[in-house]
Write a protein that holds these residues in place. Structure first.
Motif: not given
Length: 146
Positions: A23-29, A133-137, A141-146
């Motif tokens: 539930k942390q989503g993605l952060q651009l590094v 980012e939302p589309t990418l999440c 979703e099958s690879c990460i827990l967003v």
């Protein structure tokens, strides 16, 4: 939970994201552009093929074995592999996910060192560099827990 790095790349653009857990989503590094990969072969090479002395009385010209655009893409893949290597060596992530078109994925896989390659848990052969980012999440979703 270990941090997951997600590298979304093609031959001219890469975005490196971090997922810090459920539930942390993605952060651009980091975002890395490689404009040389967008140039045409003619813009990347010299004006004409080099001349060489052929056996006998004729002259020949030498063609480049690898197109300059392909060399530019390989150079970018090496740059990204180094970025992943540095992140792994500094313990900045616990696992990685690579997302790239098939040809560029092959270049990335060929340039990753062994220990970094072992940290890659998923490889998606798609070009999602233009995805928000939302589309990418949603696509990951099958690879990460967003």
């Amino acid at each position: 939970m270990a941090i997951t790095w997600i590298l979304v790349a093609n031959a001219s653009l890469a975005r490196l994201y971090a997922n810090l857990g459920p539930k942390q989503g993605l952060q651009l590094v980091k975002e890395i552009a490689h404009p040389e990969s967008r140039m045409k072969n003619a813009e990347l090479s010299s004006d004409r093929a080099g001349q060489m002395q052929a056996g006998g009385s004729g002259h020949g010209s030498r063609e480049q074995q690898t197109p300059p655009k392909l060399n530019a893409a390989r150079s970018f893949a090496q740059m990204l592999a180094k970025e992943l290597y540095l992140g792994r060596s500094r313990n900045l992530f616990g696992r990685a996910i690579l997302v790239a078109p098939p040809a560029f994925m092959g270049m990335l896989n060929a340039t990753l060192d062994g220990p970094t390659s072992q940290m890659v848990t998923d490889r998606l052969e798609k070009d999602y560099t233009k995805s928000s980012e939302p589309t990418l999440c949603g696509r990951l979703e099958s690879c990460i827990l967003v």
